[in-house]
Design a protein around this motif. Sequence first.
Motif, PDB file in Angstrom:
ATOM      1  N   GLU A 124     -31.260 -90.226 -89.334  1.00 63.88           N
ATOM      2  CA  GLU A 124     -30.491 -89.721 -88.317  1.00 63.88           C
ATOM      3  C   GLU A 124     -29.083 -89.732 -87.960  1.00 63.88           C
ATOM      4  N   ASP A 125     -28.311 -90.263 -89.340  1.00 68.30           N
ATOM      5  CA  ASP A 125     -26.956 -90.373 -89.336  1.00 68.30           C
ATOM      6  C   ASP A 125     -26.563 -88.970 -89.695  1.00 68.30           C
ATOM      7  N   ASP A 126     -25.447 -88.238 -89.024  1.00 64.44           N
ATOM      8  CA  ASP A 126     -24.931 -86.983 -89.224  1.00 64.44           C
ATOM      9  C   ASP A 126     -24.466 -86.819 -90.725  1.00 64.44           C
ATOM     10  N   ASP A 127     -23.960 -87.869 -91.165  1.00 64.34           N
ATOM     11  CA  ASP A 127     -23.256 -87.955 -92.675  1.00 64.34           C
ATOM     12  C   ASP A 127     -24.326 -87.679 -93.491  1.00 64.34           C
ATOM     13  N   ILE A 128     -25.644 -87.714 -93.149  1.00 64.52           N
ATOM     14  CA  ILE A 128     -26.485 -87.346 -94.294  1.00 64.52           C
ATOM     15  C   ILE A 128     -27.064 -86.036 -94.243  1.00 64.52           C
ATOM     16  N   LEU A 129     -26.647 -85.181 -93.079  1.00 67.81           N
ATOM     17  CA  LEU A 129     -27.207 -83.930 -92.628  1.00 67.81           C
ATOM     18  C   LEU A 129     -26.579 -83.073 -93.975  1.00 67.81           C
ATOM     19  N   TRP A 130     -25.836 -83.027 -94.440  1.00 63.45           N
ATOM     20  CA  TRP A 130     -25.153 -82.131 -95.513  1.00 63.45           C
ATOM     21  C   TRP A 130     -26.013 -82.332 -96.783  1.00 63.45           C
ATOM     22  N   ALA A 131     -26.249 -83.498 -96.967  1.00 67.15           N
ATOM     23  CA  ALA A 131     -27.131 -83.551 -98.367  1.00 67.15           C
ATOM     24  C   ALA A 131     -28.617 -83.028 -98.051  1.00 67.15           C
ATOM     25  N   LEU A 132     -29.089 -83.418 -96.851  1.00 69.54           N
ATOM     26  CA  LEU A 132     -30.466 -82.649 -96.660  1.00 69.54           C
ATOM     27  C   LEU A 132     -30.201 -81.130 -96.495  1.00 69.54           C
ATOM     28  N   SER A 133     -29.199 -80.572 -96.171  1.00 68.50           N
ATOM     29  CA  SER A 133     -29.097 -79.255 -96.123  1.00 68.50           C
ATOM     30  C   SER A 133     -28.939 -78.589 -97.578  1.00 68.50           C
ATOM     31  N   MET A 134     -28.217 -79.515 -98.397  1.00 67.87           N
ATOM     32  CA  MET A 134     -27.992 -79.078 -99.695  1.00 67.87           C
ATOM     33  C   MET A 134     -29.485 -79.076-100.393  1.00 67.87           C
ATOM     34  N   LEU A 135     -30.302 -79.977-100.219  1.00 68.35           N
ATOM     35  CA  LEU A 135     -31.527 -80.079-100.533  1.00 68.35           C
ATOM     36  C   LEU A 135     -32.623 -79.008-100.298  1.00 68.35           C
ATOM     37  N   ASP A 136     -32.216 -78.691 -98.821  1.00 69.58           N
ATOM     38  CA  ASP A 136     -33.200 -77.566 -98.361  1.00 69.58           C
ATOM     39  C   ASP A 136     -32.902 -76.315 -98.898  1.00 69.58           C
ATOM     40  N   ALA A 137     -31.668 -76.031 -99.121  1.00 68.20           N
ATOM     41  CA  ALA A 137     -30.993 -74.812 -99.532  1.00 68.20           C
ATOM     42  C   ALA A 137     -31.453 -74.609-101.155  1.00 68.20           C
ATOM     43  N   THR A 138     -31.964 -75.631-101.880  1.00 61.74           N
ATOM     44  CA  THR A 138     -32.268 -75.579-103.165  1.00 61.74           C
ATOM     45  C   THR A 138     -33.922 -75.123-103.460  1.00 61.74           C
ATOM     46  N   GLY A 139     -33.896 -74.218-104.169  1.00 62.14           N
ATOM     47  CA  GLY A 139     -35.520 -73.814-104.214  1.00 62.14           C
ATOM     48  C   GLY A 139     -36.424 -74.798-104.523  1.00 62.14           C
ATOM     49  N   LYS A 140     -37.717 -74.704-104.176  1.00 58.63           N
ATOM     50  CA  LYS A 140     -38.924 -75.556-104.490  1.00 58.63           C
ATOM     51  C   LYS A 140     -39.726 -74.936-105.275  1.00 58.63           C
ATOM     52  N   ILE A 141     -40.979 -75.657-105.421  1.00 58.84           N
ATOM     53  CA  ILE A 141     -41.849 -75.078-106.305  1.00 58.84           C
ATOM     54  C   ILE A 141     -42.393 -74.007-105.634  1.00 58.84           C
TER      55      ILE A 141
END
Length: 681
Positions: A118-135
């Motif tokens: 829930e910390d805003d400081d982690i949202l950039w990392a989640l967004s970076m992961l989300d922007a990466t292609g998955k299987i």
Amino acid sequence: MGWKGGCVGILVFCLAAGGVQAKLHHPELLPIALGGRNPDLVPGPPSRISPETLFAQKSLIRSRILREWEGILRRVPQLKQGPGDFLDALNSIQDPQCRAHFTFYLFALLPFLPSVAEDDDILWALSMLDATGKIPEGILEGNLFEWGNWDQCLAIKVSLNESTLPEGIQGNFTGKYCLTNLIFMDPAQRELQMRAIRPKPRTGGLGEMASLLGALPPAIGVCVPSSCSHQDLSNFLMGILPMLGLSDVPIIPYMDEKSCHAEPYNEEERGTKFTRADIIVACVVMAFIIMAACGTILDLSMQNDPDRFKEIRKDKRVIALISFSVYTNGKKVLNTSSTADTLGFLSMTWVVMGHIYGFSFAPQWRNLGTAFEQMFSDWRFMAIANATVSVDTFFFLSGLLVAYILLRDLKRSKGRFNPILYYLHRFIRLTPTLAIAVALLATLSRHMGNGPVWSTAELQAEVCQEDWWRTILYVSNIKIDGRFGQCLGQDSRQHIPTIALQAWYLACDMQMYWFSPFLVVPLFFVPFTVGLGYLVIAMIFFGYVGPFINHYIHEFPATLIPTAMLNDPEGNFFAKAYMVAYVRAGPYVVGIIMGYILHHSKGKKIKMSLPTVALGWGVATATALAIIYGLTEQFKLDGEQLSVTANAFYGGFHRTAWATCVAWVVFACVNGYGGTLHLPF
């Protein structure tokens, strides 16, 4: 390790690149990788850790997190190594900025506790992961491309507290998008580049996927910190391959500098940066747009009120300006009242349709393997797969018009031939439009879009800036200094065309035009039968003997057969049998013959009996169908291939034979045996 191991390797690699969501509850691991400081994300005050302390704690921390590694093993059974090797992979990143930012990114994803998520400081990392292609789904069916999210990755901006980072490490960075190709090759050949990949022999069925994976490397979009170069990312990905159990799988994550893109952190530094050449070309284009607008307005005004503009209608300046009128030119281009260009229209639509399929096979298709096999196993698809003869129709028409018009002009001038006017007229007629296209591709085109594969436009711009003269002088299909130089769709630093092949046709056609007077001018001074015999000999040499010898010596396939192209990564067929004028001259000479016949019979309809007409249409139709559909078996992925001699016969004869079929269509239509189709000769 067969194709199954390779596909499993893709699955595991994509999972790793997309992020393994594991719960690791030891934040003290982060200072080890970062080099001595806790980031704000880790609870507790910032602290500086000495190298001696780091060294002493390293083995202890490794042993403690081994217990947590079991959870990751349950998620990804293929993982073979421990988390200490994961740290080694991070240490393979040479740049300290990238190593710190990348480590911060990865470890920000690991403690997925609700209070942290829930910390805003982690949202950039989640967004970076989300922007990466998955299987992607359907890998075994040929869904080999997972782009990720380009815009989401580039929109990421991170600002870290630099007081908590190692000295010299900046806290500001953005997201960088890198399109990573997964190259399949033998481990002993890992130094080879993508264009040198030679797939293994076909085994049929799904085994063909091994060849497809070699010829069309899968790609995945990866979002990483902007401080990381393509080499940093490549080193890290190569470092985690042993962890994923892929040491024995011939996979290489490959990217270059142009495969990655990031925006500057500061907003004022963003935006398009135009060079002096960009500005000059933009001004030229704007001048044409202004002249077109003014010419169109004047043209419409003169047509609506002809009496008002009666005095200036014949002014040369007015005529020149009206020549830019969009209205008048549009009416001419879109005029459908005549059937004179029916062959050109049908051939152009055929060319466009074939290129749509040819250029959309890899990235856009989600079932490439299945579709590839099914389409080329269907005889009806041969009209698309074997559509390259549509280009020979244009070579035929070009030769016909050159011969017909040149002989007409020789008759009007009583045999006087002006070579300077002949060559200059053609150059001036074609080159300005081509030069504008080259200028746009060299400058403004790279600013007209963006995306994962837009680097091809940037590469094409570089080629045009370096080799524009090859295209303008119509020698782009000739290897000079060991390379080609086609600005329109080719990387001149490669051996073969890579994207589009527009310029090669213009080069071939112009080179044939240069040679045409040596065939056409003598026809004016000799009897018709002598001239016809002279042209037939030329047709046999350029249309049959030459191409046959060329195919036979080089053991080329009959035509662009997919499986044969997979085994020709250097593009020898394209370079020596497809885009060179002396091999493609057969249809052009057939066109010259037909232009000679039409010129000689001008104003006189040649009468033919009904059986003769039926025989002509029957032979032409049967021959054309045999050319198109005769290689159905060879186009199948598991089809039986022809012998060297049979390939030489088909490859050497079919283009000239196709042009002969088209010649009959023209001859029959001109003489009134084409039904409703009439040609103006």
